[in-house]
Every structure is written in structure tokens, then in C-alpha cells.
Design a protein around this motif. Sequence first.
Motif, PDB file in Angstrom:
ATOM      1  N   TYR A  51       9.374  -5.476 -17.676  1.00 28.82           N
ATOM      2  CA  TYR A  51       9.061  -4.859 -18.956  1.00 28.82           C
ATOM      3  C   TYR A  51       8.228  -3.601 -18.750  1.00 28.82           C
ATOM      4  N   ARG A  52       8.417  -2.674 -19.636  1.00 28.23           N
ATOM      5  CA  ARG A  52       7.590  -1.465 -19.667  1.00 28.23           C
ATOM      6  C   ARG A  52       6.638  -1.600 -20.851  1.00 28.23           C
ATOM      7  N   ILE A  53       5.370  -1.550 -20.565  1.00 27.52           N
ATOM      8  CA  ILE A  53       4.345  -1.762 -21.585  1.00 27.52           C
ATOM      9  C   ILE A  53       3.749  -0.410 -21.959  1.00 27.52           C
ATOM     10  N   TYR A  54       3.878  -0.060 -23.221  1.00 31.09           N
ATOM     11  CA  TYR A  54       3.321   1.180 -23.763  1.00 31.09           C
ATOM     12  C   TYR A  54       2.039   0.837 -24.515  1.00 31.09           C
ATOM     13  N   ILE A  55       0.983   1.577 -24.237  1.00 25.28           N
ATOM     14  CA  ILE A  55      -0.319   1.253 -24.815  1.00 25.28           C
ATOM     15  C   ILE A  55      -0.933   2.493 -25.451  1.00 25.28           C
ATOM     16  N   ALA A  56      -1.448   2.341 -26.658  1.00 30.50           N
ATOM     17  CA  ALA A  56      -2.195   3.394 -27.347  1.00 30.50           C
ATOM     18  C   ALA A  56      -3.597   2.868 -27.628  1.00 30.50           C
ATOM     19  N   VAL A  57      -4.578   3.461 -26.957  1.00 27.86           N
ATOM     20  CA  VAL A  57      -5.969   3.059 -27.120  1.00 27.86           C
ATOM     21  C   VAL A  57      -6.636   4.028 -28.093  1.00 27.86           C
ATOM     22  N   PRO A  58      -7.190   3.543 -29.203  1.00 25.20           N
ATOM     23  CA  PRO A  58      -7.834   4.454 -30.149  1.00 25.20           C
ATOM     24  C   PRO A  58      -8.932   5.281 -29.476  1.00 25.20           C
ATOM     25  N   ASN A  59      -9.041   6.542 -29.865  1.00 23.74           N
ATOM     26  CA  ASN A  59     -10.074   7.417 -29.332  1.00 23.74           C
ATOM     27  C   ASN A  59     -11.461   7.095 -29.880  1.00 23.74           C
ATOM     28  N   THR A  60     -11.505   6.360 -30.970  1.00 22.67           N
ATOM     29  CA  THR A  60     -12.799   5.937 -31.523  1.00 22.67           C
ATOM     30  C   THR A  60     -13.330   4.751 -30.735  1.00 22.67           C
ATOM     31  N   PRO A  61     -14.648   4.624 -30.591  1.00 25.64           N
ATOM     32  CA  PRO A  61     -15.213   3.478 -29.865  1.00 25.64           C
ATOM     33  C   PRO A  61     -14.809   2.163 -30.530  1.00 25.64           C
ATOM     34  N   PRO A  62     -14.631   1.124 -29.754  1.00 17.86           N
ATOM     35  CA  PRO A  62     -14.241  -0.162 -30.351  1.00 17.86           C
ATOM     36  C   PRO A  62     -15.368  -0.758 -31.170  1.00 17.86           C
ATOM     37  N   PRO A  63     -15.041  -1.461 -32.244  1.00 10.35           N
ATOM     38  CA  PRO A  63     -16.066  -2.224 -32.964  1.00 10.35           C
ATOM     39  C   PRO A  63     -16.696  -3.256 -32.039  1.00 10.35           C
ATOM     40  N   ALA A  64     -17.833  -3.776 -32.450  1.00  6.57           N
ATOM     41  CA  ALA A  64     -18.510  -4.783 -31.630  1.00  6.57           C
ATOM     42  C   ALA A  64     -17.616  -5.987 -31.359  1.00  6.57           C
ATOM     43  N   SER A  65     -16.745  -6.295 -32.313  1.00  2.00           N
ATOM     44  CA  SER A  65     -15.836  -7.437 -32.165  1.00  2.00           C
ATOM     45  C   SER A  65     -14.545  -7.078 -31.427  1.00  2.00           C
ATOM     46  N   GLY A  66     -14.352  -5.802 -31.108  1.00  2.00           N
ATOM     47  CA  GLY A  66     -13.130  -5.368 -30.444  1.00  2.00           C
ATOM     48  C   GLY A  66     -12.132  -4.771 -31.416  1.00  2.00           C
ATOM     49  N   TYR A  67     -11.157  -4.045 -30.868  1.00  2.00           N
ATOM     50  CA  TYR A  67     -10.119  -3.444 -31.696  1.00  2.00           C
ATOM     51  C   TYR A  67      -9.190  -4.508 -32.290  1.00  2.00           C
ATOM     52  N   PRO A  68      -8.751  -4.322 -33.532  1.00  2.00           N
ATOM     53  CA  PRO A  68      -7.574  -5.087 -33.962  1.00  2.00           C
ATOM     54  C   PRO A  68      -6.399  -4.618 -33.116  1.00  2.00           C
ATOM     55  N   VAL A  69      -5.458  -5.500 -32.839  1.00  2.00           N
ATOM     56  CA  VAL A  69      -4.377  -5.143 -31.914  1.00  2.00           C
ATOM     57  C   VAL A  69      -3.021  -5.414 -32.550  1.00  2.00           C
ATOM     58  N   LEU A  70      -2.115  -4.477 -32.343  1.00  2.00           N
ATOM     59  CA  LEU A  70      -0.728  -4.609 -32.788  1.00  2.00           C
ATOM     60  C   LEU A  70       0.162  -4.792 -31.566  1.00  2.00           C
ATOM     61  N   TYR A  71       0.809  -5.940 -31.473  1.00  2.00           N
ATOM     62  CA  TYR A  71       1.855  -6.156 -30.481  1.00  2.00           C
ATOM     63  C   TYR A  71       3.182  -5.881 -31.168  1.00  2.00           C
ATOM     64  N   MET A  72       3.984  -5.006 -30.580  1.00  2.00           N
ATOM     65  CA  MET A  72       5.259  -4.659 -31.197  1.00  2.00           C
ATOM     66  C   MET A  72       6.371  -4.642 -30.149  1.00  2.00           C
ATOM     67  N   LEU A  73       7.584  -4.815 -30.614  1.00  2.00           N
ATOM     68  CA  LEU A  73       8.759  -4.901 -29.754  1.00  2.00           C
ATOM     69  C   LEU A  73       9.523  -3.581 -29.760  1.00  2.00           C
ATOM     70  N   ASP A  74      10.590  -3.523 -28.951  1.00  2.00           N
ATOM     71  CA  ASP A  74      11.397  -2.297 -28.839  1.00  2.00           C
ATOM     72  C   ASP A  74      10.512  -1.088 -28.564  1.00  2.00           C
ATOM     73  N   GLY A  75       9.620  -1.257 -27.589  1.00  2.00           N
ATOM     74  CA  GLY A  75       8.634  -0.231 -27.328  1.00  2.00           C
ATOM     75  C   GLY A  75       9.199   1.120 -26.959  1.00  2.00           C
ATOM     76  N   ASN A  76      10.325   1.158 -26.248  1.00  2.00           N
ATOM     77  CA  ASN A  76      10.882   2.445 -25.829  1.00  2.00           C
ATOM     78  C   ASN A  76      11.104   3.371 -27.014  1.00  2.00           C
ATOM     79  N   GLY A  77      11.764   2.864 -28.041  1.00  2.00           N
ATOM     80  CA  GLY A  77      12.111   3.706 -29.179  1.00  2.00           C
ATOM     81  C   GLY A  77      11.091   3.707 -30.298  1.00  2.00           C
TER      82      GLY A  77
END
Length: 291
Positions: A51-77
Motif C-alpha cells: 500500500y501507498r500511504i499518503y499523509i497530510a499533517v496539519p501545519n497548526t500545532p496539535p491540540p493537547a489531546s492530539g489531532y482528529p484523524v481522517l482515514y480514507m480510501l482510494d488515496g491515489n486519486g
Amino acid sequence: MSKLIALFSMLLFSTALSAKPQQTIPPIDKTAYQHFQIQQYDMNADEQRSYRIYIAVPNTPPPASGYPVLYMLDGNGQFPLAVNSYHPDNGPAPLIIAIGYPTDVSYNTVPRTRDYTPPAEGEEFAQGGKAEIFNQFINQQLKPWVNQHYAVNQQKQTLAGHSFGGLFTLYTLFNHPQQFQHYVAASPSLWWGNGVVIPASSPLLSQWPESILVTVGEYEEKPNPADTNKPQDAERAKRQAKRQQVTKARTLAAEMKQQGGNVNFILFPGKNHGSVIPDAIKAAVITAGKA
């Protein structure tokens, strides 16, 4: 093998001529880099699956509890569509983890058919059925890796997918509802296996996640009147009507809501199975960011 590939290409892209998703991977807009750091990794699940894993990390600092995260499919397109769709006016940016394949096309039909679909009887479904194995890869390999390398709020996780990806999202919802708190099933391929993904028992779930969003395009089961001057494919139109993409998605959403789920249904006007993808992906990014 070539006949099987052709068959599943037909199954995937069988709505209308204008509904066929583009196989060219869309570019990432320059503005997306204002909001995210873009990363990419290849990950082996086993000797047969990569699998090829594409990741976008927000440029804003993470909240104390961490970023909410979106896992999504069909990453290429769809990963480029996700990062391009984000705007601060729509809420906080989630950490985006998109699962694709080591290929240069948007939709790699054979492996996504294998991975995104539950087992079903019949020759036309013979190349699918490995949804549980793919789910195990996400839950047992990918998520622990993400949790180790990024500041993640494990109580604010969203799973989203379109078409076969929407089908897999529902498979995970009905079989492993606590793996994610939020689910976005866009244009789910409920026709697969004649609706095999929907549990036969009632209620569908004994414990519901925090939210479920089901989306579909207006012209996914009927022709768009504006396309009257375009060539028509009678067989595709027949399959489109038989699958009842809109009717079945709306009915399932209503049933889940009636049983106590926090379910929303969105019908995107003027859109078909292909053209609705950007709308659905944007809705997933907003849902994840506001989780």
C-alpha cells in the motif's frame, strides 16, 4: 485474467459515460501546502499486498489531546481532493491518512476490488471478498504505526470511502463499529453481493458510533436530463436503475437513524457517481475536522 479485469472495470464505472472517474491522479494545489505537510510512504502488509500511504499533517500545532484523524480510501486519486478541499472556514484541519496503492493511476481496480468488498456468492463477485483482511491491516498495522509517529486523538477517528470504499466503510461499521467514532459512506456500492454487507439481523447494531454520514449523487440511479445530447449506453442505464444507488442509500440511512444511530444523509444535486467525488471528500474532511 484480462476478461476478469474488464468485468470489474465495468462494474466499477457503470453509471453513465460522464460518471467515469478520472484515472489521472489530480495535482495538489499550492494552497494545500499552506495548511499541511505532505508525506508519502510505501508499506507492505504481506508478500502479496502493498500500500501507498499518503499523509497530510496539519501545519497548526496539535491540540493537547492530539489531532482528529481522517482515514480514507482510494488515496491515489482522492488524497489530492481531500487536501485541496480544506479551508479554515470549515473548521480545524484533521490529520489525513489516505490508503492507496503503489501505482500511477487514481483507481487500481483489481486490488481495490479485492480489499474493499465482503465475500459474496457468484462469479461476478469472485475477485472480491477480502474486506476483513484489509480491515486487519488498517487496525493492526497501519493505525498503530500512525499512533506511534503522529499526535493522534484516538477518540476522534473517522473512516471515509466512496463507491467500493463506501462499501468497505459500511462493512467496518457493521462488523467493527468501535474501530472509528465517525463513518462517512459515500455512494456505497450496496449492490455488491445483492446487499450482503447489510446485516440480516435487526437491529443492525447493538452499539452505534458517534456519527454516520451517508452521501450520494442525485443522478446515480437515473439519467441527468442535461445529458440528453450525449451518447447514451442503454445497458449502463439499465444497470444504473437496477442498482438503485440513491434509493438504497437513502433507505439504509433512514433505517439506521430509526434504530438510534446519529445518521445524516446528503443528496448532492446535479451529481453522478463520478462527479460527486469531490463533494463527498470535502464532506469527509469537514466531518473529521469537527469530530
